[in-house]
Design a protein around this motif. Structure first.
Motif, PDB file in Angstrom:
ATOM      1  N   SER A 158       0.816  -1.218   0.000  1.00  0.00           N
ATOM      2  CA  SER A 158       0.000   0.000   0.000  1.00  0.00           C
ATOM      3  C   SER A 158       0.846   1.264   0.000  1.00  0.00           C
ATOM      4  CB  SER A 158      -0.933   0.008   1.205  1.00  0.00           C
ATOM      5  OG  SER A 158      -0.197   0.003   2.415  1.00  0.00           O
ATOM      6  N   GLN A 159       2.119   1.138   0.354  1.00  0.00           N
ATOM      7  CA  GLN A 159       3.003   2.302   0.400  1.00  0.00           C
ATOM      8  C   GLN A 159       3.727   2.545  -0.920  1.00  0.00           C
ATOM      9  OE1 GLN A 159       4.738   0.538   4.257  1.00  0.00           O
ATOM     10  NE2 GLN A 159       5.261   2.705   4.394  1.00  0.00           N
ATOM     11  N   LEU A 160       3.659   1.596  -1.846  1.00  0.00           N
ATOM     12  CA  LEU A 160       4.406   1.702  -3.094  1.00  0.00           C
ATOM     13  C   LEU A 160       3.698   2.605  -4.095  1.00  0.00           C
ATOM     14  CD1 LEU A 160       5.672  -1.945  -3.745  1.00  0.00           C
ATOM     15  CD2 LEU A 160       6.843  -0.049  -2.612  1.00  0.00           C
ATOM     16  N   ARG A 161       4.498   3.320  -4.871  1.00  0.00           N
ATOM     17  CA  ARG A 161       4.022   4.125  -5.984  1.00  0.00           C
ATOM     18  C   ARG A 161       4.876   3.736  -7.191  1.00  0.00           C
ATOM     19  NH1 ARG A 161       1.428   4.610  -2.102  1.00  0.00           N
ATOM     20  NH2 ARG A 161       0.662   6.517  -1.056  1.00  0.00           N
ATOM     21  N   VAL A 162       4.244   3.150  -8.205  1.00  0.00           N
ATOM     22  CA  VAL A 162       4.977   2.638  -9.375  1.00  0.00           C
ATOM     23  C   VAL A 162       4.569   3.414 -10.610  1.00  0.00           C
ATOM     24  CG1 VAL A 162       5.501   0.598 -10.771  1.00  0.00           C
ATOM     25  CG2 VAL A 162       5.058   0.348  -8.318  1.00  0.00           C
ATOM     26  N   SER A 163       5.554   3.893 -11.374  1.00  0.00           N
ATOM     27  CA  SER A 163       5.287   4.628 -12.610  1.00  0.00           C
ATOM     28  C   SER A 163       6.265   4.150 -13.682  1.00  0.00           C
ATOM     29  CB  SER A 163       5.434   6.136 -12.391  1.00  0.00           C
ATOM     30  OG  SER A 163       6.746   6.453 -11.968  1.00  0.00           O
TER      31      SER A 163
ATOM     32  N   VAL B  87      10.129   3.120  -8.987  1.00  0.00           N
ATOM     33  CA  VAL B  87       9.413   2.685  -7.790  1.00  0.00           C
ATOM     34  C   VAL B  87       9.680   3.691  -6.677  1.00  0.00           C
ATOM     35  CG1 VAL B  87       9.053   0.836  -6.119  1.00  0.00           C
ATOM     36  CG2 VAL B  87       9.666   0.281  -8.474  1.00  0.00           C
ATOM     37  N   SER B  88       8.606   4.253  -6.130  1.00  0.00           N
ATOM     38  CA  SER B  88       8.691   5.167  -4.995  1.00  0.00           C
ATOM     39  C   SER B  88       7.893   4.587  -3.847  1.00  0.00           C
ATOM     40  CB  SER B  88       8.151   6.548  -5.376  1.00  0.00           C
ATOM     41  OG  SER B  88       8.845   7.074  -6.495  1.00  0.00           O
ATOM     42  N   ALA B  89       8.142   5.107  -2.653  1.00  0.00           N
ATOM     43  CA  ALA B  89       7.438   4.614  -1.477  1.00  0.00           C
ATOM     44  C   ALA B  89       7.088   5.766  -0.557  1.00  0.00           C
ATOM     45  CB  ALA B  89       8.295   3.595  -0.734  1.00  0.00           C
ATOM     46  N   ASP B  90       5.961   5.620   0.108  1.00  0.00           N
ATOM     47  CA  ASP B  90       5.529   6.590   1.116  1.00  0.00           C
ATOM     48  C   ASP B  90       6.179   6.197   2.440  1.00  0.00           C
ATOM     49  OD1 ASP B  90       4.253   8.156   2.967  1.00  0.00           O
ATOM     50  OD2 ASP B  90       2.263   7.931   2.101  1.00  0.00           O
ATOM     51  N   ILE B  91       7.250   6.912   2.806  1.00  0.00           N
ATOM     52  CA  ILE B  91       7.996   6.620   4.026  1.00  0.00           C
ATOM     53  C   ILE B  91       7.848   7.794   4.981  1.00  0.00           C
ATOM     54  CG2 ILE B  91      10.261   6.077   4.996  1.00  0.00           C
ATOM     55  CD1 ILE B  91      11.037   4.915   2.286  1.00  0.00           C
ATOM     56  N   ASP B  92       7.175   7.554   6.085  1.00  0.00           N
ATOM     57  CA  ASP B  92       6.936   8.597   7.087  1.00  0.00           C
ATOM     58  C   ASP B  92       6.283   9.829   6.474  1.00  0.00           C
ATOM     59  OD1 ASP B  92       8.054   7.010   9.078  1.00  0.00           O
ATOM     60  OD2 ASP B  92      10.071   7.788   8.731  1.00  0.00           O
ATOM     61  N   GLY B  93       5.335   9.580   5.546  1.00  0.00           N
ATOM     62  CA  GLY B  93       4.589  10.684   4.962  1.00  0.00           C
ATOM     63  C   GLY B  93       5.289  11.383   3.812  1.00  0.00           C
TER      64      GLY B  93
END
Length: 253
Positions: free
Chosen positions: A87-92, A119-125
């Protein structure tokens, strides 16, 4: 039912949950104690000691089918980051569209030479890039023509260890286009083919709509003598790519 007092080192904690900022990679020791008053009014002490590992965020991108992506094909990708939930991953993707499908991602290239998956991730907002990978783009390869026999085996006269072709299997066979090595899982549809039958110094040809012999072609094949040659040509197929195929020469069993 008694609630202990928790200590990390000599620092008293508000609860049993320990929140430690991880600013460095490596292995770090952790120790402390729990203190609790027993039924006699005495303080009981329970110590603990362990260690934890801090790793740098790293994305893993794997193409299930091959180490390249194919244009015109739904490339299935597994994308994960150790320690980061889905749920924290952002893929483009650059040069392609990429969408989530269950536990995988479907990548459809639009570029002709290469694509980049980020690949990006939501880490501590905060959204942080944790990995990128470049894939080469290739056109979908052409399939191979086969006869699918009644026992579901595939027959091609040029294939290694081809199954023995029997007349009754031939009459009920279906002309299909598939990948010989199972390299890709793609569906092709045979729209038309031509049956070429040796006749003296030339060839008779019977064009068939669809992918299955009709009674007309079966009747012609039944009249052939053992060893008489025939083949399937002009096999028109559609799917991730469209084209024509031909099968090698077959000796009538």
């Amino acid at each position: 039912t008694k609630v202990p007092t928790y200590y990390l080192g000599d620092r008293q904690l508000e609860s049993a949950i320990i929140d430690i900022p991880c600013n460095q990679v490596g292995s770090f020791p952790i120790k402390g104690r729990l203190e609790m008053i027993d039924q006699y009014g005495s303080t009981q002490v329970y110590t603990f000691e362990d260690q934890y590992m801090v790793s740098a965020p790293a994305a893993t991108v794997a193409n299930i089918d091959m180490n390249v992506v194919y244009k015109g094909y739904d490339n299935k990708m597994e994308i994960s980051v150790p320690g980061i939930g889905e749920s924290q991953l952002r893929v483009s993707a650059t040069g392609a569209s990429i969408t989530k499908s269950g536990s995988q991602y479907i990548c459809k290239p639009t570029a002709n030479e290469k694509i980049t998956i980020t690949v990006s991730a939501d880490i501590d907002g905060k959204i942080q890039t944790v990995g990128q990978k470049v894939f080469r783009v290739r056109p979908v390869p052409s399939p191979t023509a086969f006869l699918r026999l009644s026992n579901n085996e595939l027959f091609n006269p040029d294939m290694e260890n081809a199954p023995k072709l029997r007349r009754r299997d031939l009459y009920s066979s279906t002309v299909v286009a598939e990948y010989a090595d199972g390299m890709l899982n793609a569906n092709f549809t045979v729209k038309q083919f031509t049956l070429y039958i040796q006749q003296g110094a030339g060839w008779d040809n019977l064009t068939v709509k669809g992918n299955k012999l009709t009674d007309k072609e079966v009747d012609r094949l039944k009249k052939l003598k053992a060893g008489q040659k025939f083949y399937f040509g002009d096999i028109q197929y559609t799917g991730p790519k469209n084209g024509k195929l031909s099968m090698g020469m077959i000796d009538m069993p």
